[in-house]
Scaffold this motif. Sequence first.
Motif, PDB file in Angstrom:
ATOM      1  N   TYR A  65      45.830  97.946   6.825  1.00  0.00           N
ATOM      2  CA  TYR A  65      47.000  97.217   7.325  1.00  0.00           C
ATOM      3  C   TYR A  65      46.925  95.723   7.020  1.00  0.00           C
ATOM      4  CZ  TYR A  65      47.164 101.591   9.885  1.00  0.00           C
ATOM      5  OH  TYR A  65      47.169 102.919  10.202  1.00  0.00           O
ATOM      6  N   ILE A  66      45.825  95.274   6.437  1.00  0.00           N
ATOM      7  CA  ILE A  66      45.691  93.862   6.067  1.00  0.00           C
ATOM      8  C   ILE A  66      46.358  93.652   4.707  1.00  0.00           C
ATOM      9  CG2 ILE A  66      44.010  92.065   5.404  1.00  0.00           C
ATOM     10  CD1 ILE A  66      43.926  92.613   8.363  1.00  0.00           C
ATOM     11  N   TRP A  67      47.203  92.641   4.607  1.00  0.00           N
ATOM     12  CA  TRP A  67      47.876  92.357   3.337  1.00  0.00           C
ATOM     13  C   TRP A  67      46.970  91.516   2.429  1.00  0.00           C
ATOM     14  CZ3 TRP A  67      51.056  94.051   0.067  1.00  0.00           C
ATOM     15  CH2 TRP A  67      51.608  93.217  -0.913  1.00  0.00           C
ATOM     16  N   THR A  68      46.323  90.494   3.002  1.00  0.00           N
ATOM     17  CA  THR A  68      45.514  89.559   2.210  1.00  0.00           C
ATOM     18  C   THR A  68      44.084  90.101   2.076  1.00  0.00           C
ATOM     19  OG1 THR A  68      45.065  88.346   4.240  1.00  0.00           O
ATOM     20  CG2 THR A  68      46.881  87.535   2.893  1.00  0.00           C
ATOM     21  N   LYS A  69      43.970  91.253   1.409  1.00  0.00           N
ATOM     22  CA  LYS A  69      42.685  91.968   1.390  1.00  0.00           C
ATOM     23  C   LYS A  69      41.578  91.188   0.685  1.00  0.00           C
ATOM     24  CE  LYS A  69      44.545  96.669   1.681  1.00  0.00           C
ATOM     25  NZ  LYS A  69      45.966  96.304   1.867  1.00  0.00           N
ATOM     26  N   ARG A  70      41.954  90.523  -0.416  1.00  0.00           N
ATOM     27  CA  ARG A  70      40.933  89.808  -1.187  1.00  0.00           C
ATOM     28  C   ARG A  70      40.359  88.658  -0.355  1.00  0.00           C
ATOM     29  NH1 ARG A  70      41.896  85.555  -5.029  1.00  0.00           N
ATOM     30  NH2 ARG A  70      40.104  85.307  -6.412  1.00  0.00           N
ATOM     31  N   GLN A  71      41.260  87.892   0.254  1.00  0.00           N
ATOM     32  CA  GLN A  71      40.808  86.786   1.105  1.00  0.00           C
ATOM     33  C   GLN A  71      39.950  87.309   2.253  1.00  0.00           C
ATOM     34  OE1 GLN A  71      43.504  83.488   2.804  1.00  0.00           O
ATOM     35  NE2 GLN A  71      43.496  85.039   4.391  1.00  0.00           N
ATOM     36  N   PHE A  72      40.354  88.425   2.819  1.00  0.00           N
ATOM     37  CA  PHE A  72      39.651  88.999   3.968  1.00  0.00           C
ATOM     38  C   PHE A  72      38.209  89.345   3.591  1.00  0.00           C
ATOM     39  CE2 PHE A  72      38.302  92.325   6.824  1.00  0.00           C
ATOM     40  CZ  PHE A  72      38.993  92.153   8.005  1.00  0.00           C
ATOM     41  N   VAL A  73      38.042  90.035   2.459  1.00  0.00           N
ATOM     42  CA  VAL A  73      36.691  90.473   2.081  1.00  0.00           C
ATOM     43  C   VAL A  73      35.809  89.274   1.713  1.00  0.00           C
ATOM     44  CG1 VAL A  73      35.375  91.716   0.324  1.00  0.00           C
ATOM     45  CG2 VAL A  73      37.312  92.812   1.445  1.00  0.00           C
ATOM     46  N   LEU A  74      36.354  88.335   0.950  1.00  0.00           N
ATOM     47  CA  LEU A  74      35.530  87.175   0.572  1.00  0.00           C
ATOM     48  C   LEU A  74      35.148  86.371   1.812  1.00  0.00           C
ATOM     49  CD1 LEU A  74      37.251  86.112  -2.774  1.00  0.00           C
ATOM     50  CD2 LEU A  74      35.209  87.519  -2.415  1.00  0.00           C
ATOM     51  N   ASP A  75      36.051  86.354   2.792  1.00  0.00           N
ATOM     52  CA  ASP A  75      35.747  85.651   4.033  1.00  0.00           C
ATOM     53  C   ASP A  75      34.686  86.399   4.855  1.00  0.00           C
ATOM     54  OD1 ASP A  75      36.417  83.222   4.992  1.00  0.00           O
ATOM     55  OD2 ASP A  75      38.002  83.937   6.325  1.00  0.00           O
ATOM     56  N   MET A  76      34.776  87.719   4.836  1.00  0.00           N
ATOM     57  CA  MET A  76      33.755  88.532   5.512  1.00  0.00           C
ATOM     58  C   MET A  76      32.372  88.224   4.913  1.00  0.00           C
ATOM     59  SD  MET A  76      34.555  92.551   5.763  1.00  0.00           S
ATOM     60  CE  MET A  76      33.959  93.472   7.156  1.00  0.00           C
ATOM     61  N   LEU A  77      32.326  88.124   3.588  1.00  0.00           N
ATOM     62  CA  LEU A  77      31.047  87.836   2.925  1.00  0.00           C
ATOM     63  C   LEU A  77      30.580  86.412   3.256  1.00  0.00           C
ATOM     64  CD1 LEU A  77      31.779  89.536  -0.523  1.00  0.00           C
ATOM     65  CD2 LEU A  77      30.316  90.409   1.313  1.00  0.00           C
ATOM     66  N   ARG A  78      31.527  85.493   3.414  1.00  0.00           N
ATOM     67  CA  ARG A  78      31.170  84.125   3.819  1.00  0.00           C
ATOM     68  C   ARG A  78      30.523  84.140   5.215  1.00  0.00           C
ATOM     69  NH1 ARG A  78      33.545  80.272   6.981  1.00  0.00           N
ATOM     70  NH2 ARG A  78      35.327  81.617   7.410  1.00  0.00           N
ATOM     71  N   LEU A  79      31.070  84.967   6.107  1.00  0.00           N
ATOM     72  CA  LEU A  79      30.546  85.005   7.483  1.00  0.00           C
ATOM     73  C   LEU A  79      29.093  85.485   7.532  1.00  0.00           C
ATOM     74  CD1 LEU A  79      33.428  86.368   9.738  1.00  0.00           C
ATOM     75  CD2 LEU A  79      33.016  84.075   8.890  1.00  0.00           C
ATOM     76  N   ILE A  80      28.718  86.363   6.597  1.00  0.00           N
ATOM     77  CA  ILE A  80      27.345  86.900   6.629  1.00  0.00           C
ATOM     78  C   ILE A  80      26.487  86.274   5.529  1.00  0.00           C
ATOM     79  CG2 ILE A  80      27.977  89.109   7.697  1.00  0.00           C
ATOM     80  CD1 ILE A  80      27.474  90.247   4.716  1.00  0.00           C
ATOM     81  N   ASP A  81      26.945  85.134   4.984  1.00  0.00           N
ATOM     82  CA  ASP A  81      26.211  84.478   3.896  1.00  0.00           C
ATOM     83  C   ASP A  81      24.733  84.325   4.289  1.00  0.00           C
ATOM     84  OD1 ASP A  81      25.316  83.030   1.808  1.00  0.00           O
ATOM     85  OD2 ASP A  81      26.548  81.259   2.173  1.00  0.00           O
ATOM     86  N   ASP A  82      23.866  84.905   3.457  1.00  0.00           N
ATOM     87  CA  ASP A  82      22.431  84.890   3.795  1.00  0.00           C
ATOM     88  C   ASP A  82      21.631  84.065   2.774  1.00  0.00           C
ATOM     89  OD1 ASP A  82      22.525  86.580   1.594  1.00  0.00           O
ATOM     90  OD2 ASP A  82      22.200  88.402   2.760  1.00  0.00           O
ATOM     91  N   LEU A 125      37.276  94.070  -4.712  1.00  0.00           N
ATOM     92  CA  LEU A 125      37.461  92.979  -3.751  1.00  0.00           C
ATOM     93  C   LEU A 125      36.160  92.231  -3.497  1.00  0.00           C
ATOM     94  CD1 LEU A 125      39.567  94.871  -1.063  1.00  0.00           C
ATOM     95  CD2 LEU A 125      40.419  93.159  -2.661  1.00  0.00           C
ATOM     96  N   PHE A 126      35.044  92.912  -3.704  1.00  0.00           N
ATOM     97  CA  PHE A 126      33.741  92.318  -3.362  1.00  0.00           C
ATOM     98  C   PHE A 126      33.147  91.506  -4.508  1.00  0.00           C
ATOM     99  CE2 PHE A 126      32.500  94.193   0.768  1.00  0.00           C
ATOM    100  CZ  PHE A 126      33.571  95.058   0.948  1.00  0.00           C
ATOM    101  N   GLU A 127      33.886  91.420  -5.658  1.00  0.00           N
ATOM    102  CA  GLU A 127      33.448  90.634  -6.813  1.00  0.00           C
ATOM    103  C   GLU A 127      32.013  90.969  -7.211  1.00  0.00           C
ATOM    104  OE1 GLU A 127      34.673  86.549  -6.295  1.00  0.00           O
ATOM    105  OE2 GLU A 127      36.774  87.167  -6.372  1.00  0.00           O
ATOM    106  N   ASN A 128      31.065  90.040  -7.028  1.00  0.00           N
ATOM    107  CA  ASN A 128      29.709  90.267  -7.555  1.00  0.00           C
ATOM    108  C   ASN A 128      28.797  91.062  -6.628  1.00  0.00           C
ATOM    109  OD1 ASN A 128      30.381  88.764  -9.791  1.00  0.00           O
ATOM    110  ND2 ASN A 128      29.797  86.852  -8.788  1.00  0.00           N
ATOM    111  N   GLU A 129      29.310  91.495  -5.484  1.00  0.00           N
ATOM    112  CA  GLU A 129      28.400  92.060  -4.478  1.00  0.00           C
ATOM    113  C   GLU A 129      28.011  93.515  -4.718  1.00  0.00           C
ATOM    114  OE1 GLU A 129      26.514  91.022  -1.858  1.00  0.00           O
ATOM    115  OE2 GLU A 129      26.946  89.078  -2.764  1.00  0.00           O
ATOM    116  N   GLN A 130      28.730  94.208  -5.583  1.00  0.00           N
ATOM    117  CA  GLN A 130      28.421  95.607  -5.876  1.00  0.00           C
ATOM    118  C   GLN A 130      28.241  96.468  -4.621  1.00  0.00           C
ATOM    119  OE1 GLN A 130      25.074  95.176  -8.538  1.00  0.00           O
ATOM    120  NE2 GLN A 130      26.437  94.767 -10.237  1.00  0.00           N
ATOM    121  N   PRO A 131      29.323  96.626  -3.875  1.00  0.00           N
ATOM    122  CA  PRO A 131      29.249  97.446  -2.673  1.00  0.00           C
ATOM    123  C   PRO A 131      29.168  98.921  -3.043  1.00  0.00           C
ATOM    124  CG  PRO A 131      31.519  96.946  -3.121  1.00  0.00           C
ATOM    125  CD  PRO A 131      30.706  96.213  -4.173  1.00  0.00           C
TER     126      PRO A 131
END
Length: 425
Positions: free
Chosen positions: A224-241, A278-284
């Motif tokens: 149901y999220i429209w801005t899926k790309r932004q959402f996933v990259l932001d999720m990855l930002r939140l868990i940046d390790d 959507l996860f770009e380089n993360e290879q989910p």
Amino acid sequence: MHVSTFDILRCPYCGSRLDLVTSSFHEKHGDEIQTGILGCQCCVFPVVDGIPVMHLQPNATAARELVEQRKPIDARRAMFGLDEVPAIAERVDALMASPDATYRQIVEAFAEHLEGGYFLYRFGDPTFIVGDALVRAVAGTVLDDGGRAIDICGGSGHLTRTLMDPSVSSGPAPVLADLYFAKVWLARRFTAPDCEPVCCDGNSPMPFARGAFRYAMCSDAFMYIWTKRQFVLDMLRLIDDRSKDARPGAAMISHTHNQCTWTPSHGQPLTPDGYRNLFENEQPRVFGESGLFADVVRGGPLDLSRVDGEKTLEAEQALAIIASRHPGVFVPHPLQPPPSRPMGEFVVNPLYASTASDDAAARYRLRFPSEDYEQEYGACREYLPAEIEIARAELRELAAGRVPTPARDLLRRRVVVDIPLRYGV
Ligand SMILES: [Zn+2]
């Protein structure tokens, strides 16, 4: 909200830290802010009933003005969307003020103003049992020596509650983020008490600092999220390790629909490859939910070392996508044994109707609340027997919060479920 939340909270628009505007009306009890205004470098946001509202939709603007006018109850009504229906607002307010009110009574009082769905049956439905097993496996692995979790679009907190199980996480309280204020409110009161609630919009940047979490999830909502790309990259930002002392985290999107197949309440899903991109380089890794479901029904292990082929994935109705560099994630995970004590209380799954009973045993028959429910969740037949008999002595033990040995299997099969106190089942 607890004042320590300022350490992880950021403005979704300018990214700066927030502070309580002490010159505006506010109510604070110890380290908890109940009502107030938060300011950043670009705007102001209200805290309503202990929940920071980090978006600028019309109800949030109205609530902020009402807080400034010292009207916290009216601000809450505005956030609930009940300001135009005073009769319902009064009924809801009265229930909220009563310590004996149940989750069910409050949801029912909202009537069509809150999408409650099949919440009564949530803790035993097939989508939940897979989500619960995934959370225990993935969050339990990356949070085993601390770190914080966030449940994004977590609704009224059914899986946030799993994150609060001490066997999953012993770190700081998880954050529950959702756009629907009433759901977040219900989670805080009933489903996941002591979680840190934040009301925010999944279609906007997330109002948290980089690396604030070690585990981020979104279940049964991502389509149901429209801005899926932004959402996933932001999720990855939140868990940046990548910072010096950080440990590897995980991002998980579970129960998202598949563009290749049709499902009820379809949303705007992507293809398996579309999600991966959507996860770009993360290879989910992308998993079909039916394989995970079969693992859970079989009693485990939940095999996250599997690699589902493209043909398999294209035929799936729902998918799970997991990104993690933690070596313990993509392995087979034994299912956790049934709890020996309830987090809330043990009850017979409400999908069972009581039939003929006697002094020695109670008998139940499986029945569905509607044809729609049966169509969407009928797979629960794979673990819920059509008829079942439970000894009275076992029921008495379960009601007292104990699990006699024969009842362990009832819990494992979700014939008996552990539900929040005052849930109303
Ligand atoms: Zn700002």
